[in-house]
Design a protein around this motif. Structure first.
Motif, PDB file in Angstrom:
ATOM      1  N   LYS A  93       0.626  -1.037   0.047  1.00 51.13           N
ATOM      2  CA  LYS A  93      -0.141   0.024   0.056  1.00 51.13           C
ATOM      3  C   LYS A  93       0.891   1.164   0.089  1.00 51.13           C
ATOM      4  CE  LYS A  93       0.171   0.296   4.724  1.00 51.13           C
ATOM      5  NZ  LYS A  93       1.218   0.994   4.633  1.00 51.13           N
ATOM      6  N   ASP A  94       2.203   1.100   0.322  1.00 53.55           N
ATOM      7  CA  ASP A  94       3.183   2.334   0.450  1.00 53.55           C
ATOM      8  C   ASP A  94       3.797   2.443  -1.134  1.00 53.55           C
ATOM      9  OD1 ASP A  94       2.287   2.535   2.767  1.00 53.55           O
ATOM     10  OD2 ASP A  94       4.017   1.237   3.609  1.00 53.55           O
ATOM     11  N   GLY A  95       3.628   1.652  -1.938  1.00 57.66           N
ATOM     12  CA  GLY A  95       4.154   1.506  -3.365  1.00 57.66           C
ATOM     13  C   GLY A  95       5.371   0.519  -3.338  1.00 57.66           C
ATOM     14  N   GLU A  96       5.737   0.041  -2.344  1.00 53.50           N
ATOM     15  CA  GLU A  96       6.953  -0.823  -2.376  1.00 53.50           C
ATOM     16  C   GLU A  96       6.667  -2.055  -3.247  1.00 53.50           C
ATOM     17  OE1 GLU A  96       8.248   1.389   0.889  1.00 53.50           O
ATOM     18  OE2 GLU A  96       8.858  -0.641   1.368  1.00 53.50           O
ATOM     19  N   VAL A  97       7.512  -2.723  -3.908  1.00 55.06           N
ATOM     20  CA  VAL A  97       7.338  -3.958  -4.616  1.00 55.06           C
ATOM     21  C   VAL A  97       7.736  -4.999  -3.920  1.00 55.06           C
ATOM     22  CG1 VAL A  97       7.816  -5.240  -6.575  1.00 55.06           C
ATOM     23  CG2 VAL A  97       7.475  -2.809  -7.041  1.00 55.06           C
ATOM     24  N   ILE A  98       6.709  -5.945  -3.454  1.00 56.50           N
ATOM     25  CA  ILE A  98       7.159  -7.096  -2.958  1.00 56.50           C
ATOM     26  C   ILE A  98       7.600  -8.311  -4.068  1.00 56.50           C
ATOM     27  CG2 ILE A  98       6.252  -9.181  -1.583  1.00 56.50           C
ATOM     28  CD1 ILE A  98       4.271  -7.483  -0.139  1.00 56.50           C
ATOM     29  N   PRO A  99       8.755  -8.874  -4.140  1.00 55.93           N
ATOM     30  CA  PRO A  99       9.065  -9.549  -5.204  1.00 55.93           C
ATOM     31  C   PRO A  99       8.245 -10.912  -5.133  1.00 55.93           C
ATOM     32  CG  PRO A  99      10.930  -9.317  -3.398  1.00 55.93           C
ATOM     33  CD  PRO A  99       9.715  -8.283  -3.245  1.00 55.93           C
ATOM     34  N   VAL A 100       8.425 -11.448  -5.973  1.00 53.45           N
ATOM     35  CA  VAL A 100       7.595 -13.008  -6.226  1.00 53.45           C
ATOM     36  C   VAL A 100       8.497 -13.820  -5.578  1.00 53.45           C
ATOM     37  CG1 VAL A 100       7.007 -14.764  -8.111  1.00 53.45           C
ATOM     38  CG2 VAL A 100       6.236 -12.265  -8.399  1.00 53.45           C
ATOM     39  N   SER A 101       7.777 -15.028  -4.983  1.00 55.77           N
ATOM     40  CA  SER A 101       8.700 -15.964  -4.293  1.00 55.77           C
ATOM     41  C   SER A 101       9.181 -16.942  -4.678  1.00 55.77           C
ATOM     42  CB  SER A 101       7.599 -16.426  -2.938  1.00 55.77           C
ATOM     43  OG  SER A 101       6.603 -16.808  -3.465  1.00 55.77           O
ATOM     44  N   VAL A 102       9.048 -17.230  -6.358  1.00 58.58           N
ATOM     45  CA  VAL A 102       9.641 -18.256  -6.940  1.00 58.58           C
ATOM     46  C   VAL A 102      10.488 -17.487  -8.221  1.00 58.58           C
ATOM     47  CG1 VAL A 102       7.950 -19.874  -6.485  1.00 58.58           C
ATOM     48  CG2 VAL A 102       7.559 -18.430  -8.367  1.00 58.58           C
ATOM     49  N   LYS A 103      11.289 -18.473  -8.736  1.00 58.61           N
ATOM     50  CA  LYS A 103      12.099 -17.756  -9.596  1.00 58.61           C
ATOM     51  C   LYS A 103      12.123 -18.832 -11.007  1.00 58.61           C
ATOM     52  CE  LYS A 103      16.279 -20.065  -7.714  1.00 58.61           C
ATOM     53  NZ  LYS A 103      15.630 -20.830  -7.238  1.00 58.61           N
ATOM     54  N   TYR A 163       0.624 -22.536 -21.917  1.00 61.51           N
ATOM     55  CA  TYR A 163       1.284 -22.461 -20.555  1.00 61.51           C
ATOM     56  C   TYR A 163       0.127 -22.084 -19.702  1.00 61.51           C
ATOM     57  CZ  TYR A 163       5.576 -21.734 -23.377  1.00 61.51           C
ATOM     58  OH  TYR A 163       6.732 -21.896 -24.144  1.00 61.51           O
ATOM     59  N   PHE A 164       0.343 -21.634 -18.374  1.00 60.71           N
ATOM     60  CA  PHE A 164      -0.675 -21.383 -17.470  1.00 60.71           C
ATOM     61  C   PHE A 164      -0.066 -20.220 -16.920  1.00 60.71           C
ATOM     62  CE2 PHE A 164      -4.069 -24.328 -17.690  1.00 60.71           C
ATOM     63  CZ  PHE A 164      -3.308 -25.530 -18.275  1.00 60.71           C
ATOM     64  N   LEU A 165      -0.888 -19.170 -16.242  1.00 58.88           N
ATOM     65  CA  LEU A 165      -0.697 -17.999 -15.492  1.00 58.88           C
ATOM     66  C   LEU A 165      -1.108 -18.112 -14.155  1.00 58.88           C
ATOM     67  CD1 LEU A 165      -0.845 -14.736 -17.696  1.00 58.88           C
ATOM     68  CD2 LEU A 165       1.106 -15.470 -16.281  1.00 58.88           C
ATOM     69  N   PHE A 166      -0.323 -18.255 -13.128  1.00 54.04           N
ATOM     70  CA  PHE A 166      -0.904 -18.330 -11.684  1.00 54.04           C
ATOM     71  C   PHE A 166      -0.453 -17.054 -10.814  1.00 54.04           C
ATOM     72  CE2 PHE A 166      -2.661 -22.431 -11.001  1.00 54.04           C
ATOM     73  CZ  PHE A 166      -2.397 -23.288 -11.968  1.00 54.04           C
ATOM     74  N   ARG A 167      -1.319 -16.478 -10.027  1.00 56.80           N
ATOM     75  CA  ARG A 167      -0.679 -15.707  -8.976  1.00 56.80           C
ATOM     76  C   ARG A 167       0.097 -16.292  -7.839  1.00 56.80           C
ATOM     77  NH1 ARG A 167      -2.428  -9.957  -9.467  1.00 56.80           N
ATOM     78  NH2 ARG A 167      -4.405  -9.965 -10.720  1.00 56.80           N
ATOM     79  N   ASP A 168       1.051 -15.538  -7.935  1.00 57.75           N
ATOM     80  CA  ASP A 168       2.197 -16.012  -6.873  1.00 57.75           C
ATOM     81  C   ASP A 168       1.711 -16.735  -5.602  1.00 57.75           C
ATOM     82  OD1 ASP A 168       4.864 -16.274  -5.738  1.00 57.75           O
ATOM     83  OD2 ASP A 168       4.656 -14.532  -4.550  1.00 57.75           O
ATOM     84  N   ASP A 169       0.632 -16.114  -4.925  1.00 60.04           N
ATOM     85  CA  ASP A 169       0.111 -16.523  -3.612  1.00 60.04           C
ATOM     86  C   ASP A 169      -0.766 -17.749  -3.774  1.00 60.04           C
ATOM     87  OD1 ASP A 169      -1.481 -14.925  -4.756  1.00 60.04           O
ATOM     88  OD2 ASP A 169      -1.422 -13.440  -3.039  1.00 60.04           O
ATOM     89  N   ASP A 170      -0.756 -18.151  -5.020  1.00 55.52           N
ATOM     90  CA  ASP A 170      -1.644 -19.458  -5.242  1.00 55.52           C
ATOM     91  C   ASP A 170      -0.836 -20.582  -5.306  1.00 55.52           C
ATOM     92  OD1 ASP A 170      -4.046 -17.948  -5.269  1.00 55.52           O
ATOM     93  OD2 ASP A 170      -4.269 -17.548  -7.433  1.00 55.52           O
TER      94      ASP A 170
END
Lengths: 100, 100, 100, 100, 100, 100, 100
Positions: free
Chosen positions: A55-65, A87-94
């Motif tokens: 919410k403060d605009g900072e980016v939280i990197p995705v947890s996989v690479k 391919y498939f697109l998932f959200r990181d937290d799924d």
């Protein structure tokens, strides 16, 4: 199913592009097992987005690479065709976890 | 049910991988009690994720650790097969308590 | 109903383990009152969790302590059997008040 | 479908104005494939809004820019006619990815 | 309806314990008005909780105090019996106003 | 439809008062097109509110100003009659874009 | 409809007590217009609450003041009888605008 010509896709926000691992067909006593019995929810990470912004605009990197082997949830994800490949697109937290 | 080859799973975010404790079959006067009567919602923690990030991006560690014995809620959790073994993934805040 | 062997349960997050107070059976003119008429939503606090974390990761302690006598809401709470004894788990913010 | 005279539209907040890419009609053995088979969810970014404000009032810029080629979700977006041309407005966080 | 023996209740969080004011029966021309015509949603504050915590853990005190006369909303509140007396528990932000 | 005598309205919070642009009736070959074919969702901004407050109490100004020509969403907005004139009130974040 | 004896009400939080303006009955050609045709959603502010608290506990003052003439939304508000007079309670953010 979102489709595009044979190009490279860089996911946006916290989306992760994966390619599903297809399990070798299994048979028991020569009888081919139904696909559901050999269904593996494993996938390889092809590309990751930059991540969500707090919410403060900072980016939280995705947890996989890229290259990680991940365990997919039973449902969810949107199918994406790039050229002839699927391919498939998932959200990181799924994503459930990383397989080692 | 998410399935993967016989690998090790590191859960993502605040997920916790547990293995359910199966209660010894009980009988009263030689009559085997139905499974529901001996159903124990106890499980052992196999692996934990790094935890969730707060809105400011800081990670809140998960409140249980590998080896803990935990009390599971009546419902919830997603089944995960790793090779031939069956596990369950819960979110940290769904676990009811730690048993000592 | 979550059940576990005869062990001690330390609740997680802002959960509170309570044991319900059972009201002495009442009778008027020798007629035993139905249970609902004598139903008391009073309980004794057996154990409390550490509390919830704020979005900045700080822990907000639970507002009751072991030994407190509390007034329970009409509904809610999950039943927990530890050995032969029956308890209930409530979230701290579902408890109505402390009785003195 | 929001319509306006032949003017230029500057989207508000985190909206993105796109123009869909129409796939060349494909035929196999001279038989024209149905539109769904050649349906491409690709689009070109025409104009972007300034972005959303965080709860502290800071603006989070949109993650795509004019000229980018983007992959659209299967559904969503609102149709906008400017003069005779047809565009679509999407929220920034509904766009799936950038195509290279 | 939560009931407890004849004890004193200290509400938790932002709950407010009130006792409803019962309006004197009214009659017009000797005809007793139905209860709804004389229904007053006025109540006296008996006890207040400490208040809710903000997301940073600070306590926001309740906006009424013991002895205040308050206007209750049409619906809501949970009935509480302490011994033979009947009270109601409202959340602070459900109370409409203070009567002077 | 909120109506008031012939007065001036200053919107509250992030509301925007607009007056819809009515498209000149169009005809093709002398046949008058139905209103939906010439329906323009364009409007002129008459007055704007001060804006919403962030959770910290700071005001986020509205993103359009008096005199701007804006594109309205297909639906939404509440009708307001001031004297004999008809206006519409929209929330700032429902407006699609500014037309130049 | 919340009712109380003939007292003064100080609204709580961001509530605003208003008294509706009743439009003079209108007739066209001697025929009395139905109430809906002359329905005015105008009201006068009688009393205002202190305002809501932000998540950090600071109070955001209400955006109208005693004596203001305001435009009410089509629906909403709770009726309040104080003695024989009828008022309405609205939340500050439901009021549409201030009439000058």
């Amino acid at each position: 199913m979102a489709a595009a010509g044979a190009k490279k896709l860089v996911p946006l926000l916290n989306r992760v592009l994966v390619e599903k691992v297809t399990a070798p067909a299994k048979s028991i006593g020569g009888v081919l097992l139904p696909e559901s019995a050999t269904k593996i929810n494993e996938a390889r990470v092809i590309a990751v987005g930059p991540g969500l912004r707090t919410k403060d605009g900072e980016v939280i990197p995705v947890s996989v690479k890229e290259g990680d082997s991940v365990l997919l949830p039973e449902y969810g994800g949107s199918q994406v065709k790039l050229g002839e490949k699927e391919y498939f697109l998932f959200r990181d937290d799924d994503l459930l976890g990383v397989l080692h």
